[in-house]
Motif scaffolding. Structure first.
Motif, short mmCIF file in Angstrom:
data_model
loop_
_atom_site.label_atom_id
_atom_site.label_comp_id
_atom_site.label_asym_id
_atom_site.label_seq_id
_atom_site.Cartn_x
_atom_site.Cartn_y
_atom_site.Cartn_z
N LEU A 27 -18.17 8.49 -1.93
CA LEU A 27 -18.66 9.47 -2.91
C LEU A 27 -19.20 8.70 -4.09
O LEU A 27 -18.65 7.66 -4.47
CB LEU A 27 -17.53 10.39 -3.40
CG LEU A 27 -16.90 11.35 -2.40
CD1 LEU A 27 -15.67 12.01 -3.02
CD2 LEU A 27 -17.90 12.42 -1.97
N SER A 29 -20.92 9.33 -8.09
CA SER A 29 -21.44 10.12 -9.22
C SER A 29 -21.48 11.61 -8.94
O SER A 29 -22.48 12.28 -9.20
CB SER A 29 -22.87 9.67 -9.58
OG SER A 29 -22.92 8.29 -9.74
N VAL A 30 -20.40 12.14 -8.38
CA VAL A 30 -20.38 13.58 -8.07
C VAL A 30 -19.87 14.35 -9.28
O VAL A 30 -18.76 14.12 -9.76
CB VAL A 30 -19.50 13.88 -6.83
CG1 VAL A 30 -19.40 15.39 -6.61
CG2 VAL A 30 -20.06 13.19 -5.59
N ASP A 31 -20.72 15.23 -9.78
CA ASP A 31 -20.34 16.16 -10.85
C ASP A 31 -20.38 17.56 -10.28
O ASP A 31 -21.38 17.95 -9.67
CB ASP A 31 -21.31 16.06 -12.04
CG ASP A 31 -21.12 14.78 -12.80
OD1 ASP A 31 -20.01 14.54 -13.29
OD2 ASP A 31 -22.09 13.99 -12.87
N TRP A 32 -19.30 18.27 -10.46
CA TRP A 32 -19.23 19.60 -9.85
C TRP A 32 -18.24 20.44 -10.65
O TRP A 32 -17.13 20.00 -10.92
CB TRP A 32 -18.77 19.48 -8.39
CG TRP A 32 -18.84 20.77 -7.62
CD1 TRP A 32 -19.20 22.00 -8.09
CD2 TRP A 32 -18.53 20.95 -6.24
NE1 TRP A 32 -19.16 22.92 -7.08
CE2 TRP A 32 -18.75 22.31 -5.93
CE3 TRP A 32 -18.09 20.11 -5.22
CZ2 TRP A 32 -18.53 22.85 -4.66
CZ3 TRP A 32 -17.89 20.64 -3.96
CH2 TRP A 32 -18.11 21.99 -3.68
N LYS A 50 -17.42 14.87 2.65
CA LYS A 50 -16.79 16.19 2.49
C LYS A 50 -15.26 16.08 2.51
O LYS A 50 -14.59 16.62 1.64
CB LYS A 50 -17.27 17.14 3.61
CG LYS A 50 -18.78 17.29 3.70
CD LYS A 50 -19.20 18.27 4.80
CE LYS A 50 -18.83 17.85 6.21
NZ LYS A 50 -19.53 16.64 6.70
N LEU A 53 -13.84 14.27 -0.54
CA LEU A 53 -13.83 15.11 -1.74
C LEU A 53 -12.64 16.07 -1.71
O LEU A 53 -11.91 16.20 -2.71
CB LEU A 53 -15.16 15.88 -1.82
CG LEU A 53 -15.36 16.80 -3.01
CD1 LEU A 53 -15.18 16.06 -4.33
CD2 LEU A 53 -16.76 17.43 -2.96
N LEU A 211 -23.92 17.95 0.37
CA LEU A 211 -23.49 16.58 0.09
C LEU A 211 -24.14 15.69 1.15
O LEU A 211 -24.17 16.05 2.33
CB LEU A 211 -21.97 16.54 0.25
CG LEU A 211 -21.13 15.54 -0.52
CD1 LEU A 211 -21.31 15.72 -2.02
CD2 LEU A 211 -19.65 15.73 -0.17
N ARG A 215 -23.44 11.82 -2.18
CA ARG A 215 -24.03 12.41 -3.39
C ARG A 215 -24.28 13.89 -3.23
O ARG A 215 -24.57 14.35 -2.13
CB ARG A 215 -25.35 11.72 -3.73
CG ARG A 215 -25.15 10.29 -4.18
CD ARG A 215 -26.47 9.62 -4.51
NE ARG A 215 -26.27 8.22 -4.83
CZ ARG A 215 -26.03 7.76 -6.06
NH1 ARG A 215 -25.96 8.58 -7.09
NH2 ARG A 215 -25.83 6.47 -6.27
N LYS A 216 -24.19 14.60 -4.32
CA LYS A 216 -24.44 16.04 -4.29
C LYS A 216 -25.93 16.28 -4.44
O LYS A 216 -26.54 15.88 -5.42
CB LYS A 216 -23.68 16.71 -5.45
CG LYS A 216 -23.43 18.18 -5.23
CD LYS A 216 -22.60 18.76 -6.36
CE LYS A 216 -23.50 19.06 -7.54
NZ LYS A 216 -22.87 19.86 -8.58
N ASP A 219 -26.71 22.55 -5.33
CA ASP A 219 -25.58 23.39 -5.70
C ASP A 219 -26.15 24.68 -6.26
O ASP A 219 -26.65 24.70 -7.38
CB ASP A 219 -24.72 22.66 -6.75
CG ASP A 219 -23.56 23.50 -7.24
OD1 ASP A 219 -23.41 24.66 -6.80
OD2 ASP A 219 -22.79 22.99 -8.08
#
Ligand SMILES: Nc1ncnc2c1ncn2[C@@H]1O[C@H](COP(=O)(O)OP(=O)(O)O)[C@@H](O)[C@H]1O
Ligand SMILES: [Mg+2]
Length: 292
Positions: A27, A29-32, A50, A53, A211, A215-216, A219
């Motif tokens: 993973l 730099s995942v911002d969620w 997945k 996370l 994803l 990376r995302k 969304d």
């Protein structure tokens, strides 16, 4: 839900990075920030990150960078408090060979005082799973459904279901999703359901997060994705800002996913399906040079 003037999110990730022993980032730099309520699809190819996370949210994997939170609680600060908020079904459900379905519910009750065995039993009944059946007597799909009944029995406000549909036949998928949709509506809970195929979860999910490579990429709500994208007839007509990706359709036909902007080629565009939007973003994610 509002706390201290700000919105309390069901699930959060802030600059989340996870690197296993290998040097590759699972993973990055995942911002969620996921609002409470409803069912969100977490879609991505195998190896997208997945499971990693989901495991970070239940405190099974420690972030290498950044942080995560469940209803505002960081599982690395307070694992118990975070985990009690979550009903988690791992990608390979951990069932005990010697225990019947009902024994599993009894065990869940010993492990978690608040476990609602009556509710879990009703879900088993709904899914057609005999109380006395052992996992070895259940199909792969029924084992997944037992996993769901165990998760729903927690009455946890947040449900994390990792590829629960993978071993289910089409009818069992529908039953599974129907039970999940009803449970989420009744309990007002928030569910994240991972899958590598969007069409599997499309009917049940109001929001989609894609994803890929850790990376995302996307969304948004399903209505937003459908309203904001089209399949354009050719690249020539497109203004550069509208292009998302070019990829092949099921019969090898070239498809161009574009942002809808209400001008120029509008008459020739056709609506994009949710699957086309997701595949388009995955294709764009693979070749950032031509993506947005
Ligand atoms: N325990 C682990 N040790 C080392 N690498 C791992 C481990 N778990 C996952 N990975 C790697 O992390 C990446 C993301 O895996 P995962 O989260 O399982 O993806 P997904 O669930 O989307 O298929 C993959 O490259 C995978 O090989
Ligand atoms: Mg996985």
């Amino acid at each position: 839900m509002v706390a201290g003037g700000g919105q309390l999110h069901a699930l959060e990730a802030h600059g989340l990075g996870k690197r296993y022993k290998s040097r590759l980032w699972a993973l990055r730099s995942v911002d969620w920030a996921l609002p409470t309520g409803a069912i969100t699809a977490l879609v991505g190819p195998n190896g997208a990150g997945k499971s990693t996370l989901m495991k970070a949210w239940v405190g099974f994997e420690r972030p290498t960078e950044g942080s995560v939170a469940v209803l505002g609680i960081d599982p690395w600060q307070d694992r118990r408090a975070a985990v009690i908020q979550v009903g988690y079904v791992a990608q390979t459900p951990s069932l005990y060979r010697e225990l019947s379905a009902d024994d599993h519910l009894a065990l869940a009750q010993t492990l978690r005082r608040t476990f609602d065995r009556g509710l879990a039993r009703r879900r088993l009944q709904q899914l057609g799973i005999p109380f006395d059946a052992r996992p070895t007597e259940l199909s792969g799909g029924q084992q997944a459904q037992l996993g769901l009944a165990l998760a729903l029995g927690t009455r946890a406000p947040v449900l994390l279901l990792d590829e629960p549909l993978a071993s289910l036949d089409p009818l069992a998928r529908r039953e599974f999703l129907a039970v999940l949709v009803e449970a989420v509506r009744e309990e007002g809970s928030t569910a994240v359901l991972s899958s590598h195929i969007i069409t599997d979860v499309e009917a049940a999910c109001g929001r989609v997060v894609v994803l890929s490579g850790g990376r995302k990429l996307l969304d948004a709500t399903v209505p937003e994705l459908i309203a904001d994208h089209v399949i354009a007839p050719s690249l020539e007509e497109l203004t550069p800002g509208r292009f998302v990706a070019a990829f092949e359709g099921p019969a090898g036909e070239p498809l161009i996913l574009a942002r809808r902007d209400g001008t120029v080629t509008e008459g020739l565009d056709r609506p994009a399906t949710l699957e086309e939007v997701v595949i388009g973003f995955l294709a764009a994610g693979r070749s950032p040079a031509v993506g947005s």
